[in-house]
Design an enzyme around this catalytic site. Structure first.
Site, PDB file in Angstrom:
ATOM      1  N   CYS A 120       0.791  -1.147   0.101  1.00 38.55           N
ATOM      2  CA  CYS A 120       0.145   0.108   0.098  1.00 38.55           C
ATOM      3  C   CYS A 120       0.870   1.052  -0.113  1.00 38.55           C
ATOM      4  O   CYS A 120       0.368   2.447  -0.166  1.00 38.55           O
ATOM      5  CB  CYS A 120      -0.769  -0.020   1.131  1.00 38.55           C
ATOM      6  SG  CYS A 120      -2.137  -1.352   1.390  1.00 38.55           S
ATOM      7  N   HIS A 261      -3.126   7.454   2.692  1.00 37.65           N
ATOM      8  CA  HIS A 261      -3.482   6.092   2.064  1.00 37.65           C
ATOM      9  C   HIS A 261      -5.008   5.841   2.787  1.00 37.65           C
ATOM     10  O   HIS A 261      -5.064   5.852   3.818  1.00 37.65           O
ATOM     11  CB  HIS A 261      -2.500   5.154   2.527  1.00 37.65           C
ATOM     12  CG  HIS A 261      -3.082   3.521   2.293  1.00 37.65           C
ATOM     13  ND1 HIS A 261      -3.463   3.110   0.836  1.00 37.65           N
ATOM     14  CD2 HIS A 261      -2.856   2.536   3.044  1.00 37.65           C
ATOM     15  CE1 HIS A 261      -3.986   2.053   1.343  1.00 37.65           C
ATOM     16  NE2 HIS A 261      -3.607   1.455   2.388  1.00 37.65           N
ATOM     17  N   ASN A 291     -10.010   0.200   0.346  1.00 29.09           N
ATOM     18  CA  ASN A 291      -8.479   0.121   0.339  1.00 29.09           C
ATOM     19  C   ASN A 291      -8.157  -0.499  -0.845  1.00 29.09           C
ATOM     20  O   ASN A 291      -8.274  -1.558  -1.247  1.00 29.09           O
ATOM     21  CB  ASN A 291      -8.088  -0.714   1.759  1.00 29.09           C
ATOM     22  CG  ASN A 291      -6.649  -0.589   1.514  1.00 29.09           C
ATOM     23  OD1 ASN A 291      -5.930  -0.428   0.736  1.00 29.09           O
ATOM     24  ND2 ASN A 291      -6.084  -1.105   2.861  1.00 29.09           N
TER      25      ASN A 291
HETATM   26  N1  COA Z   1     -18.273  -8.669   9.495  1.00 25.73           N
HETATM   27  C1  COA Z   1     -18.901  -8.969  10.464  1.00 25.73           C
HETATM   28  N2  COA Z   1     -18.190  -9.220  11.504  1.00 25.73           N
HETATM   29  C2  COA Z   1     -16.760  -9.108  11.461  1.00 25.73           C
HETATM   30  C3  COA Z   1     -16.113  -9.084  10.011  1.00 25.73           C
HETATM   31  C4  COA Z   1     -16.894  -8.783   9.063  1.00 25.73           C
HETATM   32  N3  COA Z   1     -16.383  -8.498   7.882  1.00 25.73           N
HETATM   33  N4  COA Z   1     -14.667  -9.331  10.465  1.00 25.73           N
HETATM   34  C5  COA Z   1     -14.442  -9.404  11.677  1.00 25.73           C
HETATM   35  N5  COA Z   1     -15.798  -9.724  12.277  1.00 25.73           N
HETATM   36  C6  COA Z   1     -15.834  -9.987  13.622  1.00 25.73           C
HETATM   37  C7  COA Z   1     -14.945 -10.680  14.200  1.00 25.73           C
HETATM   38  O1  COA Z   1     -14.944 -12.065  14.101  1.00 25.73           O
HETATM   39  C8  COA Z   1     -14.820 -10.430  15.825  1.00 25.73           C
HETATM   40  O2  COA Z   1     -16.006 -11.190  16.451  1.00 25.73           O
HETATM   41  P1  COA Z   1     -15.942 -11.529  17.873  1.00 25.73           P
HETATM   42  O3  COA Z   1     -15.476 -10.473  18.656  1.00 25.73           O
HETATM   43  O4  COA Z   1     -17.036 -12.468  18.031  1.00 25.73           O
HETATM   44  O5  COA Z   1     -14.356 -12.391  17.812  1.00 25.73           O
HETATM   45  C9  COA Z   1     -15.350  -8.523  15.632  1.00 25.73           C
HETATM   46  O6  COA Z   1     -15.727  -8.734  14.351  1.00 25.73           O
HETATM   47  C10 COA Z   1     -14.407  -8.036  15.831  1.00 25.73           C
HETATM   48  O7  COA Z   1     -13.215  -8.241  14.991  1.00 25.73           O
HETATM   49  P2  COA Z   1     -11.781  -7.363  14.945  1.00 25.73           P
HETATM   50  O8  COA Z   1     -11.082  -7.944  14.031  1.00 25.73           O
HETATM   51  O9  COA Z   1     -11.634  -7.054  16.260  1.00 25.73           O
HETATM   52  O10 COA Z   1     -12.678  -6.197  14.260  1.00 25.73           O
HETATM   53  P3  COA Z   1     -11.752  -4.684  14.079  1.00 25.73           P
HETATM   54  O11 COA Z   1     -12.655  -3.610  14.804  1.00 25.73           O
HETATM   55  O12 COA Z   1     -10.198  -4.575  14.310  1.00 25.73           O
HETATM   56  O13 COA Z   1     -12.001  -4.374  12.496  1.00 25.73           O
HETATM   57  C11 COA Z   1     -10.505  -4.639  10.585  1.00 25.73           C
HETATM   58  C12 COA Z   1     -11.511  -5.199  11.782  1.00 25.73           C
HETATM   59  C13 COA Z   1      -9.984  -5.579   9.734  1.00 25.73           C
HETATM   60  C14 COA Z   1     -11.556  -3.562   9.800  1.00 25.73           C
HETATM   61  C15 COA Z   1      -9.664  -3.623  11.346  1.00 25.73           C
HETATM   62  O14 COA Z   1      -8.936  -4.419  12.208  1.00 25.73           O
HETATM   63  C16 COA Z   1      -8.727  -2.781  10.309  1.00 25.73           C
HETATM   64  O15 COA Z   1      -9.077  -2.296   9.599  1.00 25.73           O
HETATM   65  N6  COA Z   1      -7.350  -3.335  10.410  1.00 25.73           N
HETATM   66  C17 COA Z   1      -6.301  -2.584   9.414  1.00 25.73           C
HETATM   67  C18 COA Z   1      -6.458  -3.337   8.334  1.00 25.73           C
HETATM   68  C19 COA Z   1      -5.600  -2.505   7.147  1.00 25.73           C
HETATM   69  O16 COA Z   1      -5.699  -1.331   7.161  1.00 25.73           O
HETATM   70  N7  COA Z   1      -5.003  -3.331   6.367  1.00 25.73           N
HETATM   71  C20 COA Z   1      -4.312  -2.777   5.052  1.00 25.73           C
HETATM   72  C21 COA Z   1      -3.157  -2.055   5.333  1.00 25.73           C
HETATM   73  S1  COA Z   1      -2.597  -1.196   4.201  1.00 25.73           S
END
Ligand code: COA
Length: 334
Positions: A120, A261, A291
């Site tokens: 990215c 980004h 993204n």
């Molecule tokens: N829909 C519904 N529920 C979802 C889900 C989805 N698409 N993806 C994950 N969940 C659930 C998980 O299973 C978890 O459930 P649990 O509490 O029962 O275990 C809950 O939602 C929370 O998951 P978590 O991973 O803690 O969510 P989050 O708030 O961290 O959001 C991301 C997940 C991926 C959106 C977030 O972590 C993120 O944006 N991270 C950065 C990623 C990024 O920028 N990547 C590219 C880098 S360039």
């Protein structure tokens, strides 16, 4: 090639290309256990653009069109370019580089052409490398492209990854300028390879980090520790922007736009909050494109450029982070 003195650098034109096909949150909710509400709240994304493979669209074509558009904006021909730098992690072939095929498609030979991998951070990496090569006096004009077709690299049965990504390309044409104060005032390229297992695309099982069992996702698709990347990005965005301001002596008021980004709206909002960046100076389009990895910053730049929000003499700050883990900043006097 002629020998030049070190010089300033000007952005002569910007371009982008986005596929027509939309993938909405509701579409995803029909494919996996997720919802429009969850995705909007956690990421700020409503929809993304993805390639229509049935129509023959490809990462290569997307990247090529973005540079064609940037050349048109600059009122230049491909044959005016000395060099093409193309950043992507989703090119299908590694030999030849996609940059060579773009050069051939646009008629840029004998311009140099190479691909760069910084996930990215790719567009900002390419921009910084291109700028430095012109500033050194060795090159007069460089086309830089960031383009990823992440829809070809995500497993649509993995809801923790699939909801985030889309496909776009952004490009800029950089040219030599007589004014040595014009161009990049400050730039950083950084990486911490120890964190690679947070975000990677394994080719086969030998690429899996030690101790990680195959999660069942298809090989060749993105694996991500979302929480780890989130924590990293929140701290890094703030630090990188603060460092860019400290190094240049610019204040938030001096900067016309912070071009960030588009990873997650909460990550951007956290940096805005901690640094007191006003809404009108931080462009956000993640709601419409998700993204788009290396495409993201170039697309933002092009949209701001075409909307007249970046004018000659403005200071702008571009920042990105991504797989590697990599991060980069670029402060410009445009
Ligand atoms: N829909 C519904 N529920 C979802 C889900 C989805 N698409 N993806 C994950 N969940 C659930 C998980 O299973 C978890 O459930 P649990 O509490 O029962 O275990 C809950 O939602 C929370 O998951 P978590 O991973 O803690 O969510 P989050 O708030 O961290 O959001 C991301 C997940 C991926 C959106 C977030 O972590 C993120 O944006 N991270 C950065 C990623 C990024 O920028 N990547 C590219 C880098 S360039």
């Amino acid at each position: 090639m002629d020998v030049f003195e070190p010089s300033g650098v000007r952005i002569a034109g910007c371009g982008s290309c986005v596929p027509e096909k939309r993938l909405t949150n509701d579409d995803l909710a029909g494919m996996m256990d997720t919802s429009d509400e969850w995705i909007r709240q956690r990421t700020g994304i409503s929809e993304r653009r993805i390639l229509d493979l049935d129509k023959g669209e490809s990462q290569f074509l997307l990247a090529t069109e973005s540079l064609r558009n940037a050349l048109a904006d600059a009122d230049m021909q491909a044959s005016d370019l000395d060099l093409i730098i193309h950043a992507s992690v989703t090119s299908k072939m590694t030999c030849p580089s996609t940059a060579c095929r773009i050069a051939a498609e646009l008629g840029a030979e004998p311009a140099g052409a190479f691909d760069l991998l910084a996930a990215c951070s790719g567009f900002v990496y390419a921009l910084n490398v291109g700028e430095a090569m012109i500033r050194s006096g060795r090159y007069r004009s460089v086309g830089v492209i960031g383009c990823d077709a992440m829809s070809t690299a995500v497993d649509y049965s993995d809801r923790s990854v699939a909801i985030l990504f889309g496909d776009v390309a952004g490009a800029a044409v950089l040219v030599r300028d007589e004014d040595p104060h014009r161009g990049c005032l400050y730039q950083t390229l950084n990486a911490d390879g120890r964190m690679w297992p947070s975000l990677y695309i394994p080719d086969d099982e030998s690429d899996l980090p030690v101790g990680v069992e195959d999660s069942g996702s298809r090989m060749g698709t993105l694996r991500m520790d979302g929480r780890e990347v989130y924590k990293f990005a929140v701290g890094k965005f703030r630090d990188v922007i603060q460092d860019a301001l400290n190094a240049t002596g610019l204040t938030v008021d001096d900067v016309a736009q912070f071009v960030c980004h588009q990873s997650n709206v909460r990550i951007i909002a956290s940096a805005m909050d901690k640094l007191g960046l006003p809404k009108e100076k931080v462009y956000i389009n993640i709601d419409k494109y998700g993204n788009s990895s290396a495409g993201s910053v170039g697309l933002c730049l092009d949209q701001l450029w075409k909307a007249g929000k970046i004018k000659q003499g403005d200071a702008i700050v571009l920042v990105a982070f991504g797989g590697g883990l990599t991060w980069a900043s670029s402060v410009w006097r445009v």
